[in-house]
Write an enzyme that holds these catalytic residues in place. Structure first.
Site, mmCIF file in Angstrom:
data_model
loop_
_atom_site.group_PDB
_atom_site.id
_atom_site.type_symbol
_atom_site.label_atom_id
_atom_site.label_comp_id
_atom_site.label_asym_id
_atom_site.label_seq_id
_atom_site.Cartn_x
_atom_site.Cartn_y
_atom_site.Cartn_z
ATOM 1 N N PHE A 38 -67.226 -20.479 -0.333
ATOM 2 C CA PHE A 38 -66.148 -21.269 0.268
ATOM 3 C C PHE A 38 -65.491 -20.533 1.431
ATOM 4 O O PHE A 38 -65.522 -20.981 2.582
ATOM 5 C CB PHE A 38 -65.138 -21.606 -0.833
ATOM 6 N N GLY B 228 -66.505 -17.672 2.636
ATOM 7 C CA GLY B 228 -67.551 -17.076 3.458
ATOM 8 C C GLY B 228 -67.985 -17.941 4.624
ATOM 9 O O GLY B 228 -68.176 -17.446 5.745
ATOM 10 N N LYS C 88 -59.993 -7.604 -9.513
ATOM 11 C CA LYS C 88 -59.702 -7.585 -8.073
ATOM 12 C C LYS C 88 -58.798 -6.399 -7.737
ATOM 13 O O LYS C 88 -58.965 -5.744 -6.704
ATOM 14 C CB LYS C 88 -59.038 -8.895 -7.633
ATOM 15 N N ILE D 202 -55.754 -20.268 -1.768
ATOM 16 C CA ILE D 202 -56.616 -20.756 -0.684
ATOM 17 C C ILE D 202 -57.075 -22.194 -0.953
ATOM 18 O O ILE D 202 -57.498 -22.526 -2.056
ATOM 19 C CB ILE D 202 -57.852 -19.863 -0.520
#
EC number: 1.1.1.170
Length: 350
Positions: A16, A18, A156, A182
């Protein structure tokens, strides 16, 4: 554009974010060679929101934890900068996050150092500081929580720490970006999830009082920030200011949490005359019950969890003054326009 930026390797470029990274590098850096490394190929059919030609993008299919796969991509791309945006979606088993986010990132850093790559830009997450409590105008000085809320953000954060530790001004320079919420054309998680919940009749339910401000961020703006970071980290006049730093990336316009969902539902024809509001304590209790029953009796993933309730009901917005000052970042696409782009993309039915 920094004269030093000649080639960029995008890890996770078929995803997405990328695809938007490819698009923004293509638009803003027309002379830069773009290479993609991913476990899946670039899609054959693209939305009208992407203007690049996939046949012009060098592609490597590989495993991020494989020294050979990563080395081949770096050597053949001759990249100045690696943009690492690969990450599994939310809601997957912990071992997948550990493999990709932690082991994969550490392997990428190790190979990049050995092959003398100049810089790496890492896509982290604003969620790395979330502990279930309100996040009000948080800046980069906020610490990681003692106990993370979920496996995704835990790994993360671990990857972010590894990237920051690897920063070396005489070898590999690194920088981490922390986007929040996002959304945009190409999303395969947020929008499909909203559509699925509406089809199940769940659009009439509201968790919490909807007085909590939340940072939704248009995906093109997030990609813009990565382009800026890649340029700045190679520029001799700015690289020392951003190397080893983290930056929150948002639309700088927090809105009430349910605004985006109801706009999507309205576009699909789901317009509820009334809402059944579940106060936070009630919703949280239901989350615990649902999680227990699903995992211990039904042996499947729960539809609602305490973590999801806390995400939906908490205030979560961030201060992006640092990104504005040091990266020169500003959100080019405002929230309303971004939502309209998303609705338009949804109607493409790709």
């Amino acid at each position: 554009m920094s004269e030093s930026l000649q080639s960029v390797l995008i890890i996770g470029g078929s995803g997405f974010l990328g695809l938007h990274l490819i698009e923004q590098f293509y638009r803003h850096c027309p002379n830069v060679a773009i290479t993609v490394f991913d476990v899946r190929p670039l899609p054959e059919k693209l939305s009208k929101y992407f203007t690049f030609d996939p046949s012009k993008i060098q592609f490597f299919k590989g495993d991020l934890t494989s020294d050979k796969d990563v080395s081949d991509a770096i050597n053949q791309s001759k990249c100045d900068v690696i943009v690492h945006s690969a990450s599994p979606m939310h809601g997957l088993p912990q071992e997948i996050y550990e493999k990709v986010n932690v082991q994969g990132t550490k392997n990428l850093l190790s190979v990049a150092q050995k092959l003398h790559v100049k810089a790496l830009v890492y896509t982290s997450s604003a969620g790395v500081i979330f502990n279930g409590q309100d996040v009000i105008n948080a800046d980069e000085t906020w610490p990681y929580p003692e106990v993370h809320m979920d496996g995704y953000n835990e790994t993360k954060a671990a990857a972010e720490e590894a990237v920051m530790k690897a920063n070396d001004n005489d070898q590999l320079r690194t920088v981490c970006l922390r986007p929040a919420g996002i959304f945009g054309p190409g999303d395969r998680q947020l929008v499909p999830g909203l559509r699925a919940s509406a089809k199940l009749g769940q659009s009439k339910y509201q968790l919490g009082d909807n007085n909590n401000l939340f940072d939704w961020t248009y995906v093109g703006n997030v990609a813009d920030a990565h382009v800026l970071a890649a340029q700045k980290i190679l520029d001799k006049s700015t690289r020392d200011d951003i190397s080893g730093q983290t930056f929150f990336i948002t639309n700088d316009s927090p809105t009430y949490f349910w605004t985006l969902a109801r706009t999507v539902w309205k576009n699909d024809g789901y317009i509820d005359k009334y809402y059944i509001k579940l106060p936070y304590p009630v919703a949280l209790t239901l989350g615990y019950i649902s999680e227990f029953v699903a995992k211990n009796i039904l042996k499947k993933e729960p539809g609602i969890t305490p973590f999801r309730v806390k995400v939906v009901c908490a205030i979560r917005y961030h201060n992006i003054a640092k990104a504005k000052k040091l990266l020169g970042y500003k959100p080019e696409v405002d929230l309303e326009t971004g939502i309209n782009y998303t609705l338009d993309w949804m109607n493409e039915d790709l």
